[in-house]
Design a protein around this motif. Structure first.
Motif: not given
Length: 405
Positions: A235-240, A247-250
């Motif tokens: 989960l942490a790796f996917t988020y990072k 850009a859409h996720f950010r």
């Protein structure tokens, strides 16, 4: 696509000066030929020159934004004291504890000694010196007010980093405590609860529902703890990864952040403070408003405000006043718009922007302190429920047995 500037290499040399004395030193250059030329310009006849060997581990320390802020203040102090530019680089670079900063500063020094301007030398390190930094240094060099611009840059960087630190503190404090709570709970479930389970197996009586639930949770944690670890890591790796690549996720993360109670208000006021502080710094340097908005957009720290800044730039370039463009975005409070309006009409936009930045920086400071004070009892309550709940669930059968006896 712009060509990436070639990275300079560190050389060590031995030679003789004009008096025939033996000298040793270090120099940065693209290759050994250019290094020899730079050494000769210093009045030294190079006898031996070679690449400086790099240590296998821990050679270069990562350069952080706070290091750039400290460098700006050191340069401003040196220039105010009347120390020549090249000598300032030498003093700051050779005495720096961060090897990465030392290498970069001495590389800038070598460029300036070779005839480049300070701003041109900085352009070779775009990762650390953004357009705002380079443009202000260039403006200072052209106007003969480099000392003043360095002082303004140092103040800007210090305030920006202080604001970042405050916001980071607001975000990381509750997260770090919750992580500790999770670790403590995991330790209790894996190592402590099984000890009670062995005792309960000899009771021969039905256990209470809370105790059965905790035992089942403990058994799941013992059997599948590796799945929990892998899941959290994934989960942490996917988020990072998504945050770095999409850009859409950010944008979605930043949009949600602005709507979160308390935290969203801190993020909003922080973005407005950065917007005003950056625009004020660019305005004082005499940078045209349309050009300044590029640096302002990159400094807000939030994609929503970044996109709004670019929209404001388009409107300004079309003849719209700054106050009107800011009002159209719908992201700025009426107080900010009114102060910008007064600044535009009175010809004192930089002064008004400075007041806006000061106000919102103080607001962020107070809100972070209040959030920390508010979070402490909430966090203690969460820890009490987690740890206390586990302990009570484990002691319930013992209390029941005592009541029977």
């Amino acid at each position: 696509m712009a060509k990436k500037p070639a990275e300079k290499i560190e050389f060590t040399y031995e030679g003789t000066d004009r008096k025939g004395n033996r000298v040793k030193g270090e120099i940065y250059a693209l290759n050994d030929t250019l290094a020899k030329g730079a050494i000769r310009k210093q009045g030294i006849n190079p006898l031996r020159i070679k690449k400086k060997p790099q240590p296998l581990f821990g050679g270069q320390t990562k350069i952080k934004p706070v290091d750039i802020a400290i460098f700006s203040r050191q340069m401003a102090t040196m220039m105010k004291s009347g120390v020549p530019l090249v000598q300032s680089f030498d003093i700051i670079g050779t005495g720096h504890e961060n090897k990465g900063m030392q290498k970069m500063i001495l590389a800038i020094k070598a460029d300036v000694e070779g005839g480049s301007t300070f701003s041109d030398a900085l352009k070779k390190f775009p990762l650390y010196f953004d357009n705002l930094f380079v443009n202000l240094i260039a403006a200072g060099e052209h106007s003969g007010a480099l000392e003043t611009m360095l002082d303004k840059l140092a103040t800007y960087k210090e305030k920006t980093e202080a604001l970042k630190a405050k916001v980071k503190k607001a975000m990381t404090y509750p997260i770090s405590v919750l992580v500790i709570a999770f670790v403590v709970t995991a330790v209790l479930l894996i190592f402590v609860v099984p000890q009670f389970q062995e005792v309960f197996s000899n009771f021969g009586a039905e256990l209470p529902a809370p105790t059965l639930f905790v035992i089942a949770l403990s058994e799941a944690m013992q059997a599948y703890w590796w799945m929990f670890v892998i899941g959290i890591g994934a989960l942490a790796f996917t988020y990072k990864h998504m945050h770095a690549k999409s850009a859409h996720f950010r944008k979605q993360v930043d949009r949600i952040t602005l709507k979160v109670p308390i935290v969203g208000e801190i993020a909003t006021k922080s973005a407005i403070a950065r917007f005003a502080r950056t625009l004020e710094t660019m305005s004082v340097a005499g940078v045209p408003l349309v050009e300044a908005m590029d640096s302002v957009a990159g400094a807000t720290g939030n994609i929503i405000y970044q996109e709004a800044s670019m929209d404001i730039q388009k409107e300004i370039s079309g003849g719209t006043q700054l106050q009107t463009a800011m009002k159209t975005s719908g992201l700025f409070p009426s107080m900010v718009i009114q102060m910008v309006s007064i600044g535009e009409e009175a010809g004192s936009l930089d002064a008004m922007l400075s007041k806006v930045a000061d106000f919102y920086e103080a607001e962020v400071d107070n809100m972070v302190d209040n959030l920390t004070t508010l979070m402490e009892p909430i966090i203690m309550a969460v820890l009490g429920v987690l740890v206390g709940g586990l302990i009570v669930a484990m002691y319930l059968p013992i209390f029941q047995l005592g009541a029977v006896v």
